[in-house]
Design a protein around this motif. Structure first.
Motif, mmCIF file in Angstrom:
data_model
loop_
_atom_site.group_PDB
_atom_site.id
_atom_site.type_symbol
_atom_site.label_atom_id
_atom_site.label_comp_id
_atom_site.label_asym_id
_atom_site.label_seq_id
_atom_site.Cartn_x
_atom_site.Cartn_y
_atom_site.Cartn_z
ATOM 1 N N VAL A 192 -10.092 -1.805 15.098
ATOM 2 C CA VAL A 192 -10.018 -0.713 14.123
ATOM 3 C C VAL A 192 -11.018 0.374 14.508
ATOM 4 C CG1 VAL A 192 -10.270 -0.050 11.721
ATOM 5 C CG2 VAL A 192 -9.226 -2.251 12.296
ATOM 6 N N ARG A 193 -12.229 -0.038 14.824
ATOM 7 C CA ARG A 193 -13.260 0.943 15.157
ATOM 8 C C ARG A 193 -12.909 1.725 16.423
ATOM 9 N NH1 ARG A 193 -19.542 1.288 15.157
ATOM 10 N NH2 ARG A 193 -19.362 0.110 13.240
ATOM 11 N N GLY A 236 -10.097 4.328 15.306
ATOM 12 C CA GLY A 236 -11.142 5.347 15.222
ATOM 13 C C GLY A 236 -10.861 6.569 16.086
ATOM 14 N N PRO A 280 -9.230 10.274 10.452
ATOM 15 C CA PRO A 280 -9.296 9.306 9.340
ATOM 16 C C PRO A 280 -8.450 9.712 8.130
ATOM 17 C CG PRO A 280 -11.427 10.418 9.663
ATOM 18 C CD PRO A 280 -10.556 10.799 10.821
ATOM 19 N N HIS A 303 -6.380 2.065 5.603
ATOM 20 C CA HIS A 303 -6.853 0.781 6.116
ATOM 21 C C HIS A 303 -7.140 -0.177 4.971
ATOM 22 C CE1 HIS A 303 -10.226 -1.936 7.130
ATOM 23 N NE2 HIS A 303 -9.604 -2.038 8.283
ATOM 24 N N PRO A 359 -30.247 -10.567 14.509
ATOM 25 C CA PRO A 359 -30.409 -10.283 13.064
ATOM 26 C C PRO A 359 -29.502 -9.165 12.561
ATOM 27 C CG PRO A 359 -32.550 -10.588 14.107
ATOM 28 C CD PRO A 359 -31.544 -10.594 15.226
ATOM 29 N N GLU A 360 -29.195 -8.172 13.407
ATOM 30 C CA GLU A 360 -28.335 -7.082 12.937
ATOM 31 C C GLU A 360 -26.878 -7.518 12.853
ATOM 32 O OE1 GLU A 360 -29.550 -7.344 15.929
ATOM 33 O OE2 GLU A 360 -28.366 -6.287 17.443
ATOM 34 N N TRP A 362 -25.110 -10.264 8.936
ATOM 35 C CA TRP A 362 -24.236 -9.949 7.805
ATOM 36 C C TRP A 362 -22.774 -10.251 8.119
ATOM 37 C CZ3 TRP A 362 -20.428 -6.065 7.912
ATOM 38 C CH2 TRP A 362 -20.428 -5.258 9.053
ATOM 39 N N SER A 413 -22.849 6.479 13.204
ATOM 40 C CA SER A 413 -22.174 5.184 13.270
ATOM 41 C C SER A 413 -23.106 4.047 12.889
ATOM 42 C CB SER A 413 -21.696 4.920 14.705
ATOM 43 O OG SER A 413 -20.363 5.265 14.838
ATOM 44 N N GLN A 443 -23.986 4.213 9.147
ATOM 45 C CA GLN A 443 -22.821 3.846 8.340
ATOM 46 C C GLN A 443 -22.617 2.332 8.392
ATOM 47 O OE1 GLN A 443 -19.595 2.985 10.067
ATOM 48 N NE2 GLN A 443 -19.031 2.144 8.072
ATOM 49 N N GLU A 444 -22.819 1.723 9.552
ATOM 50 C CA GLU A 444 -22.641 0.271 9.642
ATOM 51 C C GLU A 444 -23.700 -0.465 8.823
ATOM 52 O OE1 GLU A 444 -22.480 -1.404 13.598
ATOM 53 O OE2 GLU A 444 -21.983 -3.397 12.815
ATOM 54 N N PHE A 449 -22.647 -0.256 5.276
ATOM 55 C CA PHE A 449 -21.524 -1.175 5.066
ATOM 56 C C PHE A 449 -22.030 -2.615 4.973
ATOM 57 C CE2 PHE A 449 -17.788 -3.639 6.446
ATOM 58 C CZ PHE A 449 -16.822 -3.097 5.617
ATOM 59 N N ALA A 450 -22.919 -2.963 5.882
ATOM 60 C CA ALA A 450 -23.486 -4.315 5.891
ATOM 61 C C ALA A 450 -24.198 -4.599 4.569
ATOM 62 C CB ALA A 450 -24.457 -4.474 7.064
ATOM 63 N N SER A 481 -23.351 -7.344 1.526
ATOM 64 C CA SER A 481 -24.365 -8.360 1.246
ATOM 65 C C SER A 481 -24.934 -8.212 -0.161
ATOM 66 C CB SER A 481 -25.491 -8.257 2.290
ATOM 67 O OG SER A 481 -24.946 -8.271 3.598
ATOM 68 N N ILE A 504 -16.458 13.041 9.949
ATOM 69 C CA ILE A 504 -16.230 11.690 9.426
ATOM 70 C C ILE A 504 -15.517 10.842 10.475
ATOM 71 C CG2 ILE A 504 -15.222 10.364 7.537
ATOM 72 C CD1 ILE A 504 -17.583 12.279 6.824
ATOM 73 N N ASP A 542 -16.890 4.525 11.921
ATOM 74 C CA ASP A 542 -15.874 3.484 11.833
ATOM 75 C C ASP A 542 -14.964 3.716 10.622
ATOM 76 O OD1 ASP A 542 -14.426 1.132 11.652
ATOM 77 O OD2 ASP A 542 -16.147 -0.151 12.061
ATOM 78 N N PRO A 543 -13.647 3.872 10.847
ATOM 79 C CA PRO A 543 -12.756 4.130 9.705
ATOM 80 C C PRO A 543 -12.780 3.008 8.663
ATOM 81 C CG PRO A 543 -11.486 3.751 11.736
ATOM 82 C CD PRO A 543 -12.932 3.864 12.133
ATOM 83 N N GLN A 544 -13.199 1.814 9.056
ATOM 84 C CA GLN A 544 -13.273 0.718 8.090
ATOM 85 C C GLN A 544 -14.299 0.973 6.996
ATOM 86 O OE1 GLN A 544 -12.905 -3.349 10.386
ATOM 87 N NE2 GLN A 544 -13.747 -1.786 11.712
ATOM 88 N N TRP A 560 -31.176 -3.999 8.033
ATOM 89 C CA TRP A 560 -30.068 -4.946 8.146
ATOM 90 C C TRP A 560 -30.286 -6.032 7.105
ATOM 91 C CZ3 TRP A 560 -25.946 -3.487 10.653
ATOM 92 C CH2 TRP A 560 -26.067 -2.618 11.735
#
Lengths: 307, 307
Positions: A110-111, A115, A119, A124, A222-223, A226, B76, B79-80, B83-84, B88, B114, B118-120, B290
């Motif tokens: 997806v990314r 991507g 978008p 999605h 660690p990153e 999640w 990116s 944003q991740e 999201f993480a 969590s 945008i 990641d579109p997710q 994270w």
């Protein structure tokens, strides 16, 4: 579209006859067009499927990454045409269905593939454990709600197939219930296709060893914690049952209108390129033009000049 | 994050004191940090606003495009992390609200800014003329349904502000109804912010001349006809009323918790860079780490090795 006949063409020995036989066109860079080499054949045997292979592709990683990059413009252009058509009364859409065990690379696809397009044109949906509301309805209820609108590229990260995968493996419903679902799913997909949706079904298959390496990486970095879920190990322990359930999916829902593509997923660079080709092929086959004006251009130009 | 202090730093004469005064940090490439130079000041006068200007930025187009490209990785990454966090148990999200007249470049910003993440992790909604179902509800009903879930970057292409813009200009409701909405919107946004959403409000202002050029292009190029709507000319004819309505929006909804940024939109390369900076700034201010593992890593590593 000049890039399709660019310097990435395959070796001279490419078996063009395979392509000719199947009616699929030669695709730059590929020995066999990916819609052919990845399409689940009659009698597909998952146990014998090499998850580190790259069917139809004999070049390496760098060439694959370069080709994926090169697809960005055409993917974007075709997605915009599809969107334009949808905004102009068209009813067509494309739905990419991604199935695969944990770590098979659905998210990365997806990314890195989806991507590449705008978008605004993507819808999605990631299907997890059903919510309380979803459980009150038929298993296709949440699927129907997430179907792409006309003009959109829909992406399902997991899908209604979970209802014959985890649901079957974990015996969440009686066998006669999941048994009936294969036919229900075929009927559902036939209805979808008849209403204008092109369905691109992709099953990503990662090997047990590669999955272990990817889960280990999630635990060691660690990153990535999640992304890890202790339940992933539980599913891993049921590997044979899942393989059997996936085999049944391919056996029973590999229809003419919505065929399965089986993609080895041990090499992320391959599965990403592969899915980009499958989506591109679906978009190309729509033969998308630009919608004609539903207004008189000369009149509007005059109105504009005096406004 | 080394790129923030890279070769794109502004001229030696950059008024760092402005940044220091406001508490905003110097931003690479900018003479004045964009959160400062673009934030609507008290007493903002839309009539005097130069829509071809590039507040805070004295370099050219190439440098701006290069800097936007350079933001991709950090955007990116942040944003991740967001999201993480959302996956969590975190409740934070970011909502980009894009307002502007036709052709002001909202769509291009979604595609080019945008589109870098990641579109997710993106939840994008375009608000058009309300549907029959939407009209049965309060004007904020459809807005609430489209709010970003925890961990997501929400994007509104038009928004609840249409309910004090087109609705006011076209007198779709009595004045006392839209009059009350400014306070309602402020209360709504305050509630949103309190629940964990960072709101980035951007008003894009294109000049009358540049709009004419862009509409003309849509009329002259067949592949752009689908973007053209004869109603665009009608709105153009009401330009002064729209400017007045936008002035009222800035005057009455430019709050501390959800301030307006006013972005000149005659140069697309500028407005795109500007919005990328505003989104980046919002993400940076969240100080995203994270999420810690909610499982015992050593135990899971052992389980994995034996699975």
């Amino acid at each position: 579209m000049g890039k399709h006949s660019s310097g990435l063409a395959g070796p001279a020995s490419a078996p063009e006859d395979t392509a000719a036989r199947s009616g699929a066109k030669k695709v730059a860079g590929w020995d066999v067009p990916p819609v052919e080499s990845l399409r689940a054949p009659r009698g597909f045997d998952l146990a014998a499927f090499d998850r580190a292979s790259t069917p139809g592709w004999s070049q390496g990683r760098k060439q694959a990454e370069r080709l994926l990059d090169a697809h960005a413009d055409e993917l974007s252009d075709l997605q915009e045409r599809l969107f334009a058509e949808g905004r102009s009364g068209g009813n067509r859409s494309v739905l990419l269905v991604l199935q695969g065990m944990d770590t098979s690379g659905k998210g990365g696809i997806v990314r890195h593939v989806i991507g590449l397009v705008d978008p605004q044109g993507v819808q999605h949906t990631s299907f997890g454990v059903p919510t309380a509301e979803e459980r009150e309805h038929d298993y296709l209820w949440r699927i129907r709600r997430a179907l792409p609108d006309p003009g959109y590229l829909g992406v399902f990260d997991r899908s209604h197939y979970e209802d014959v995968l985890v649901v079957r493996v974990d015996e969440l419903v009686p066998p006669e219930v999941w048994e009936a679902r294969y036919d229900e799913i075929n009927a559902f997909e036939q209805e979808l296709v008849a209403s204008g949706t092109t369905i691109v079904k992709v099953a990503l298959f990662v090997s047990l060893d590669e999955q272990k390496a990817r889960l280990r990486e999630r635990l060691e970095r660690p990153e990535k914690h999640w992304k890890y879920n202790p339940g992933d190990i539980d599913a891993r322990k049921k590997w044979p049952a899942y393989q059997e359930a996936y085999q049944a999916v391919i056996d029973r829902t590999n229809t003419e209108v919505a065929p399965w593509h089986v993609v080895p997923a041990d090499s992320k660079w391959f599965s990403r390129l592969a899915v980009s080709e499958l989506v591109l092929d679906a978009l190309r086959r729509l033969d998308l033009g630009w919608p004609p004006a539903d207004f008189d251009v000369a009149t509007e130009l005059r109105r504009l000049e005096s406004a």
